[in-house]
Motif scaffolding. Structure first.
Motif, mmCIF file in Angstrom:
data_model
loop_
_atom_site.group_PDB
_atom_site.id
_atom_site.type_symbol
_atom_site.label_atom_id
_atom_site.label_comp_id
_atom_site.label_asym_id
_atom_site.label_seq_id
_atom_site.Cartn_x
_atom_site.Cartn_y
_atom_site.Cartn_z
ATOM 1 N N PRO A 40 0.713 -1.034 -0.022
ATOM 2 C CA PRO A 40 0.093 -0.061 0.061
ATOM 3 C C PRO A 40 0.888 1.082 0.047
ATOM 4 N N ILE A 41 2.156 1.294 0.766
ATOM 5 C CA ILE A 41 2.738 2.364 0.535
ATOM 6 C C ILE A 41 3.506 2.593 -0.509
ATOM 7 N N TRP A 42 4.110 1.226 -1.032
ATOM 8 C CA TRP A 42 4.909 1.173 -2.364
ATOM 9 C C TRP A 42 4.287 1.724 -3.466
ATOM 10 N N HIS A 43 2.816 1.754 -3.338
ATOM 11 C CA HIS A 43 1.959 2.007 -4.607
ATOM 12 C C HIS A 43 1.229 3.592 -4.274
ATOM 13 N N GLY A 44 1.756 4.498 -3.389
ATOM 14 C CA GLY A 44 1.486 5.673 -3.025
ATOM 15 C C GLY A 44 2.587 6.651 -3.387
ATOM 16 N N ALA A 45 2.529 7.682 -2.645
ATOM 17 C CA ALA A 45 3.233 8.971 -3.158
ATOM 18 C C ALA A 45 4.716 8.535 -2.507
ATOM 19 N N SER A 46 5.118 7.459 -1.314
ATOM 20 C CA SER A 46 6.323 7.505 -0.993
ATOM 21 C C SER A 46 6.970 6.430 -2.173
ATOM 22 N N GLY A 47 6.284 5.443 -2.479
ATOM 23 C CA GLY A 47 6.695 4.827 -3.555
ATOM 24 C C GLY A 47 7.112 5.395 -4.985
ATOM 25 N N LEU A 123 7.122 10.019 6.155
ATOM 26 C CA LEU A 123 7.680 9.085 5.193
ATOM 27 C C LEU A 123 7.761 9.861 3.720
ATOM 28 N N ASN A 124 6.412 10.282 3.580
ATOM 29 C CA ASN A 124 6.545 10.911 2.257
ATOM 30 C C ASN A 124 7.448 12.172 2.084
ATOM 31 N N ARG A 125 7.539 12.861 3.236
ATOM 32 C CA ARG A 125 8.620 13.946 3.175
ATOM 33 C C ARG A 125 10.122 13.304 3.100
#
Length: 323
Positions: A40-47, A123-125
């Motif tokens: 879920p994180i990988w497919h978001g802004a962080s990824g 994490l995004n930052r």
């Protein structure tokens, strides 16, 4: 006595297992990166931040190849087999939001980065800020690994005194043979008989009579190569492929302004071509430009790793000016 021997062996084995002095060798292929991050994180802004930095296209080649081959795994799948990978990024929840580099690696000569975060916004930052740094550090680590296993390089003695006003300290592996030597142009080449691959190195200089920019250096390159580098058919010669604009960056070596060029070459009037990388150094005191260039001919194969090794090879030089 037998009991004492068993105890000693057990004690030594325990120390080796617990200590940091003995680690397994790293695993994985060159330019491969394992990222431990849940889907879920990988497919978001962080990824997105990681993909943008690690999977961006290699400049200077005619087709799309990523800077790194990225393998994403979920944290639940992070088993022992992945822990020794040569380049490892671990993204995990923590008590603070912070990025750690090379902390207690799992393998010898491993590059390790741990990203801890409290909230997804943190994490995004963090990844937006540090993903480019990760890409740079991994590339530097790969270069360090490559140069550490190279056999001793043979110094090109002809280059030491081949240029007026300075000596060039530059070496190549023994597999590179001298093809052509003139007073201003040197050509070395690796061309194994059992493989369809050619890695070549040019070292030359030309008089600088105009400004030092992308147009003038590429025009000068074409003029020099037309004189010395001929193709398989009559009237064919090496030149710059202009359909794909070269990637050019600036830097400084000692006090000399430099331009680094990554682009494509072709044989005019023949069906050959490939990638090249060049260093152009502007010697304004002597009104000339020194060029160190690597070119690759490897038809039908991926170019990234071979071109990268050429780039590392030609970048290892030193210039010493005469008194």
């Amino acid at each position: 006595m037998r009991h004492l021997y068993f105890c000693l062996v057990f004690f030594i084995g325990a120390c080796v297992g617990e200590g940091t002095s003995v680690l397994p060798s790293h695993t994985g292929a060159i330019n491969e990166v394992v990222i431990v991050i849940d889907e879920p994180i990988w497919h978001g802004a962080s990824g997105d931040s990681l993909r943008q930095s690690l999977r961006s296209e290699v400049p200077g080649i005619s087709w799309s190849e990523p800077l790194f081959d990225v393998i994403q795994i979920n944290s639940i799948d992070f088993s022992r087999i992945f822990k020794t990978h040569r380049n490892l990024i671990i993204v995990q929840k923590g008590q603070q939001s912070k990025v750690y580099f090379d902390t207690k690696t799992y393998a010898q000569n491993q590059w390790l980065c741990i990203v801890e975060y409290q909230k997804i916004e943190d994490l995004n930052r963090l990844l937006g800020q540090y993903a480019p740094i990760m890409a740079y550090q991994i590339a530097q680590k790969e270069q360090e690994r490559y140069t550490s296993v190279l056999p001793p390089k043979r110094q090109c003695e002809a280059l030491s005194n081949g240029f007026k006003g300075f000596s060039l300290n530059f070496g190549l592996p023994s597999e590179y043979k001298l093809v052509l030597e003139t007073n201003r142009f040197y050509w070395f080449e690796y061309n194994p008989p059992d493989k369809e691959i050619v890695k070549g190195v040019f070292v030359y200089e030309y008089n600088s009579t105009s400004s030092f920019n992308s147009n003038t250096i590429l025009s000068a390159r074409d003029s020099v190569l037309q004189q010395f580098v001929f193709g398989p058919s009559e009237g064919s010669y090496m030149t710059t492929e202009r359909l794909y604009p070269p990637y050019i960056s600036t830097y400084t070596h000692n006090t000399l302004k430099g331009l680094k060029v990554k682009g494509l070459w072709k044989m005019q009037n023949a069906f050959m071509g490939g990638a090249f990388v060049s260093h152009f150094l502007n010697d304004t005191i002597n009104d000339r430009v020194l060029v160190i260039e690597g070119f690759l001919f490897n038809p039908g194969k991926d170019k990234r790793n071979s071109l990268q090794e050429l780039e590392w090879l030609i970048s290892d030089f030193k210039i010493q000016f005469s008194d």
